[in-house]
Design a protein around this motif. Structure first.
Motif, PDB file in Angstrom:
ATOM      1  N   HIS A 114       0.884  -1.157   0.000  1.00 29.51           N
ATOM      2  CA  HIS A 114       0.000   0.000   0.000  1.00 29.51           C
ATOM      3  C   HIS A 114       0.930   1.216   0.000  1.00 29.51           C
ATOM      4  O   HIS A 114       1.407   1.642   1.050  1.00 29.51           O
ATOM      5  CB  HIS A 114      -0.878   0.004   1.246  1.00 29.51           C
ATOM      6  CG  HIS A 114      -1.959  -1.019   1.230  1.00 29.51           C
ATOM      7  ND1 HIS A 114      -3.098  -0.914   1.987  1.00 29.51           N
ATOM      8  CD2 HIS A 114      -2.090  -2.178   0.534  1.00 29.51           C
ATOM      9  CE1 HIS A 114      -3.883  -1.953   1.780  1.00 29.51           C
ATOM     10  NE2 HIS A 114      -3.277  -2.739   0.895  1.00 29.51           N
ATOM     11  N   HIS A 148      -5.158   1.210  -5.171  1.00 26.42           N
ATOM     12  CA  HIS A 148      -5.891   1.331  -3.910  1.00 26.42           C
ATOM     13  C   HIS A 148      -6.277   2.781  -3.672  1.00 26.42           C
ATOM     14  O   HIS A 148      -5.475   3.696  -3.894  1.00 26.42           O
ATOM     15  CB  HIS A 148      -4.995   0.848  -2.761  1.00 26.42           C
ATOM     16  CG  HIS A 148      -5.720   0.398  -1.547  1.00 26.42           C
ATOM     17  ND1 HIS A 148      -6.395   1.262  -0.721  1.00 26.42           N
ATOM     18  CD2 HIS A 148      -5.896  -0.835  -1.006  1.00 26.42           C
ATOM     19  CE1 HIS A 148      -6.939   0.603   0.274  1.00 26.42           C
ATOM     20  NE2 HIS A 148      -6.648  -0.679   0.132  1.00 26.42           N
ATOM     21  N   HIS A 177     -11.391  -0.982  -6.414  1.00 31.50           N
ATOM     22  CA  HIS A 177     -11.244   0.396  -5.937  1.00 31.50           C
ATOM     23  C   HIS A 177     -11.563   1.405  -7.042  1.00 31.50           C
ATOM     24  O   HIS A 177     -12.193   2.429  -6.792  1.00 31.50           O
ATOM     25  CB  HIS A 177      -9.821   0.625  -5.423  1.00 31.50           C
ATOM     26  CG  HIS A 177      -9.511  -0.074  -4.148  1.00 31.50           C
ATOM     27  ND1 HIS A 177      -9.955   0.363  -2.923  1.00 31.50           N
ATOM     28  CD2 HIS A 177      -8.800  -1.209  -3.894  1.00 31.50           C
ATOM     29  CE1 HIS A 177      -9.539  -0.443  -1.966  1.00 31.50           C
ATOM     30  NE2 HIS A 177      -8.833  -1.419  -2.534  1.00 31.50           N
TER      31      HIS A 177
END
Length: 292
Positions: A114, A148, A177
């Protein structure tokens, strides 16, 4: 025992790179796990998975129990690494960089990141991607960057800019997403997705829709169009990688728990079964790819 466990993990990691073309390896998310590592891994193996994907445990006992469970049940592990956006950028960069060394000692099948923030500059996010690439090269472990919300890759057009500028950037495609961000199933955008398809090396298999990152139940008839759209895109990614590499392609089924999973008001009871949804995603992909 510790040496044996690490050796077993190295052996399992080698499997990822040595099997023939045309294979899929499925990882179960431990997101929402409320059981012991042993119980979770036992159920994961019994459900037909090859491994689990998880954040690195914070305490020593949990790490020991995880390692034992992976060895006992013969499972691979994929780890997550994330940029702590609450820290000043330089401090967060160093923490992010150092954590790769910790994860690499376990010889995971891959590390999924991430990365960065939608509030960071292009150059800041690029620095984080670069230290990730350096870690991948130093440890000979695949490092991917997940599409993301809230990260550098929060939408399709911005992600294309990074892909154009950074040739070694490899993605984990969690396209659910983008369905929310762009309020659509990205119909008519296949041309825009070509570069993303070519640069995706891992998939998070969750079905999103125009108003949310997770449908309530992927088996429900009302979500068939959304399911088919995701499967169409995933199939393109997988077949592209099968053409390019001899090893199997890795996929994490990632339907999440409440409150990511929709719940009933007042009771907060989930409207569907998270485990069942994830196993369904695995079976749907096997069927689509003729691997039943």
């Amino acid at each position: 025992m510790r040496i044996f466990c690490i050796g077993a993990l190295i052996l399992f990691s080698t499997m990822v790179h040595s099997q023939e073309r045309g294979k899929l390896l499925f990882f179960q998310t431990d997101w929402g796990r409320q059981t012991s590592w042993d119980t979770f891994c036992e159920r994961t193996k019994a459900s037909g998975y090859d491994g689990i994907e998880t954040w690195f445990p914070n305490d020593a006992q949990s790490r020991s129990e995880l390692k034992s469970a992976l060895e006992k049940h013969g499972l691979l592990v994929g780890f997550l690494n994330g940029t702590d956006r609450s820290l000043p950028f330089e401090e967060g960069l160093q923490v992010f960089k150092a954590h790769f060394d910790t994860l690499a000692r376990w010889k995971p099948a891959y590390i999924n990141c991430h990365t960065g923030s939608d509030f960071f500059t292009f150059e800041q996010n690029k620095m984080l991607i670069e230290v990730s690439h350096q870690a991948a090269m130093a440890h000979d472990i695949p490092v991917y960057h997940e599409t993301h919300r809230g990260r550098f890759s929060f939408n399709l057009p911005d992600t294309q800019k990074y892909l154009k500028a950074i040739q070694n950037l490899k993605l984990t495609l969690d396209i659910s997403h983008w369905m929310v961000v762009h309020e659509s199933l990205l119909e008519g955008k296949d041309h825009n997705l070509e570069t993303v398809v070519n640069r995706s090396h891992h998939i998070h298999a969750r079905v999103g829709h125009a108003e949310g990152p997770q449908v309530n139940d992927p088996e429900a008839a009302e979500w068939k169009n959304a399911l088919d759209r995701h499967l169409d895109i995933w199939e393109k990614v997988i077949r592209q990688k099968w053409k390019e590499t001899a090893g199997p392609f890795t996929i994490t089924t990632e339907f999440g728990p409440p409150n990511y999973m929709p719940t009933l008001p007042y009771t907060q009871l989930p409207v569907a079964d998270q485990w069942k949804a994830n196993v369904f995603m695995m079976e749907a992909l096997k069927k689509r790819m003729n691997l039943e």
